[in-house]
Design a protein around this motif. Sequence first.
Motif, mmCIF file in Angstrom:
data_model
loop_
_atom_site.group_PDB
_atom_site.id
_atom_site.type_symbol
_atom_site.label_atom_id
_atom_site.label_comp_id
_atom_site.label_asym_id
_atom_site.label_seq_id
_atom_site.Cartn_x
_atom_site.Cartn_y
_atom_site.Cartn_z
ATOM 1 N N LYS A 99 0.834 -1.204 0.000
ATOM 2 C CA LYS A 99 0.000 0.000 0.000
ATOM 3 C C LYS A 99 0.871 1.258 0.000
ATOM 4 O O LYS A 99 0.399 2.350 0.306
ATOM 5 C CB LYS A 99 -0.923 0.001 1.217
ATOM 6 C CG LYS A 99 -2.076 -0.964 1.080
ATOM 7 C CD LYS A 99 -3.074 -0.746 2.203
ATOM 8 C CE LYS A 99 -4.391 -1.366 1.836
ATOM 9 N NZ LYS A 99 -5.458 -0.418 1.662
ATOM 10 N N ASP A 100 2.137 1.113 -0.354
ATOM 11 C CA ASP A 100 3.081 2.226 -0.390
ATOM 12 C C ASP A 100 2.570 3.321 -1.332
ATOM 13 O O ASP A 100 2.389 3.091 -2.530
ATOM 14 C CB ASP A 100 4.448 1.708 -0.851
ATOM 15 C CG ASP A 100 5.512 2.773 -0.862
ATOM 16 O OD1 ASP A 100 5.378 3.762 -1.625
ATOM 17 O OD2 ASP A 100 6.500 2.615 -0.122
ATOM 18 N N LYS A 101 2.344 4.511 -0.788
ATOM 19 C CA LYS A 101 1.774 5.624 -1.561
ATOM 20 C C LYS A 101 2.689 6.049 -2.709
ATOM 21 O O LYS A 101 2.197 6.427 -3.777
ATOM 22 C CB LYS A 101 1.499 6.828 -0.658
ATOM 23 C CG LYS A 101 0.365 6.609 0.330
ATOM 24 C CD LYS A 101 -0.923 6.221 -0.351
ATOM 25 C CE LYS A 101 -1.806 7.404 -0.607
ATOM 26 N NZ LYS A 101 -3.008 7.069 -1.369
ATOM 27 N N ASN A 102 3.999 5.976 -2.515
ATOM 28 C CA ASN A 102 4.918 6.343 -3.589
ATOM 29 C C ASN A 102 4.791 5.389 -4.775
ATOM 30 O O ASN A 102 4.832 5.815 -5.926
ATOM 31 C CB ASN A 102 6.370 6.376 -3.085
ATOM 32 C CG ASN A 102 6.614 7.521 -2.137
ATOM 33 O OD1 ASN A 102 6.016 8.586 -2.253
ATOM 34 N ND2 ASN A 102 7.499 7.295 -1.180
ATOM 35 N N LEU A 103 4.636 4.089 -4.477
ATOM 36 C CA LEU A 103 4.455 3.109 -5.548
ATOM 37 C C LEU A 103 3.103 3.284 -6.227
ATOM 38 O O LEU A 103 2.992 3.179 -7.454
ATOM 39 C CB LEU A 103 4.600 1.688 -5.002
ATOM 40 C CG LEU A 103 6.010 1.291 -4.564
ATOM 41 C CD1 LEU A 103 5.989 -0.071 -3.879
ATOM 42 C CD2 LEU A 103 6.959 1.287 -5.755
ATOM 43 N N LYS A 106 3.402 6.179 -8.488
ATOM 44 C CA LYS A 106 4.232 5.854 -9.649
ATOM 45 C C LYS A 106 3.468 5.044 -10.696
ATOM 46 O O LYS A 106 3.598 5.282 -11.898
ATOM 47 C CB LYS A 106 5.467 5.069 -9.194
ATOM 48 C CG LYS A 106 6.392 4.687 -10.330
ATOM 49 C CD LYS A 106 7.638 3.998 -9.831
ATOM 50 C CE LYS A 106 8.541 3.663 -11.011
ATOM 51 N NZ LYS A 106 9.781 3.021 -10.587
ATOM 52 N N TYR A 107 2.652 4.078 -10.250
ATOM 53 C CA TYR A 107 2.006 3.158 -11.183
ATOM 54 C C TYR A 107 0.549 3.479 -11.486
ATOM 55 O O TYR A 107 -0.081 2.791 -12.286
ATOM 56 C CB TYR A 107 2.165 1.708 -10.681
ATOM 57 C CG TYR A 107 3.604 1.291 -10.721
ATOM 58 C CD1 TYR A 107 4.277 1.211 -11.940
ATOM 59 C CD2 TYR A 107 4.321 1.031 -9.562
ATOM 60 C CE1 TYR A 107 5.616 0.863 -11.996
ATOM 61 C CE2 TYR A 107 5.655 0.679 -9.609
ATOM 62 C CZ TYR A 107 6.299 0.606 -10.831
ATOM 63 O OH TYR A 107 7.616 0.271 -10.891
ATOM 64 N N TRP A 108 0.019 4.520 -10.892
ATOM 65 C CA TRP A 108 -1.380 4.887 -11.125
ATOM 66 C C TRP A 108 -1.576 5.342 -12.565
ATOM 67 O O TRP A 108 -0.743 6.033 -13.139
ATOM 68 C CB TRP A 108 -1.802 6.008 -10.173
ATOM 69 C CG TRP A 108 -3.259 6.290 -10.298
ATOM 70 C CD1 TRP A 108 -3.848 7.310 -10.991
ATOM 71 C CD2 TRP A 108 -4.320 5.521 -9.749
ATOM 72 N NE1 TRP A 108 -5.207 7.214 -10.901
ATOM 73 C CE2 TRP A 108 -5.524 6.121 -10.143
ATOM 74 C CE3 TRP A 108 -4.358 4.362 -8.961
ATOM 75 C CZ2 TRP A 108 -6.759 5.612 -9.763
ATOM 76 C CZ3 TRP A 108 -5.591 3.870 -8.599
ATOM 77 C CH2 TRP A 108 -6.768 4.487 -8.991
ATOM 78 N N THR A 109 -2.696 4.925 -13.165
ATOM 79 C CA THR A 109 -3.088 5.390 -14.503
ATOM 80 C C THR A 109 -4.557 5.786 -14.460
ATOM 81 O O THR A 109 -5.308 5.345 -13.579
ATOM 82 C CB THR A 109 -2.917 4.288 -15.566
ATOM 83 O OG1 THR A 109 -3.810 3.206 -15.257
ATOM 84 C CG2 THR A 109 -1.487 3.779 -15.625
ATOM 85 N N ASP A 120 -6.321 7.713 -4.085
ATOM 86 C CA ASP A 120 -6.372 7.783 -2.627
ATOM 87 C C ASP A 120 -7.403 6.830 -2.031
ATOM 88 O O ASP A 120 -7.568 6.783 -0.807
ATOM 89 C CB ASP A 120 -6.653 9.224 -2.179
ATOM 90 C CG ASP A 120 -5.506 10.154 -2.538
ATOM 91 O OD1 ASP A 120 -4.339 9.709 -2.447
ATOM 92 O OD2 ASP A 120 -5.770 11.311 -2.932
ATOM 93 N N ASP A 121 -8.078 6.067 -2.883
ATOM 94 C CA ASP A 121 -9.028 5.051 -2.414
ATOM 95 C C ASP A 121 -8.255 4.109 -1.482
ATOM 96 O O ASP A 121 -7.181 3.607 -1.841
ATOM 97 C CB ASP A 121 -9.567 4.288 -3.629
ATOM 98 C CG ASP A 121 -10.615 3.250 -3.307
ATOM 99 O OD1 ASP A 121 -10.494 2.576 -2.264
ATOM 100 O OD2 ASP A 121 -11.539 3.088 -4.116
#
Length: 171
Positions: A99-103, A106-109, A120-121
């Motif tokens: 659940k690392d926010k940085n990851l 990085k990978y959100w599309t 942020d869900d």
Amino acid sequence: MGQAQSPHQNLSGNSAIKKIKELAEEARTCFFTTKIGTEAHSIPMSLQEVDEEGNLWFISSSESEHNSNIMEDPKVQLYFMNNSSYEYVFIKGNATVSKDKNLIDKYWTDFANAWFEGKDDPSVTVISVKAQDGYYYETKDNKVFAMAKMVFAAVTGSSNEDGGIEGGLKV
């Protein structure tokens, strides 16, 4: 009657990672299989990236069955197919859920918005699969030429190579 054969080239280390990255990122979607050896559970998942260390990254829900399965047993199998280019790659590895926010950033599309209410869900997770080994097949000629070679071999019974290359992958 002969059978068409592909040249065989096993790859390891950085060469295997490069091949996985090339083929998996081109296909983009795979069957992601958990519960290997028991009651296998497979679902289609979209790949975000194959990083330089050979990790494959996916966005997933903490409420999903496959996330639960990974928590019980991290062994997974990924089946990528790019039928339009006759390219296929099968990968075995170990998955971890984060659940690392940085990851997540990085990978959100935008595509992920179809399943979540934004990055942020609280149910958004990323899955990392550390590739261990696998197998690949790809055409080395253009698709039409490769198909013609396979048809010729089938019709004539020759054992000519089929226009592809295949081999094991060891990361």
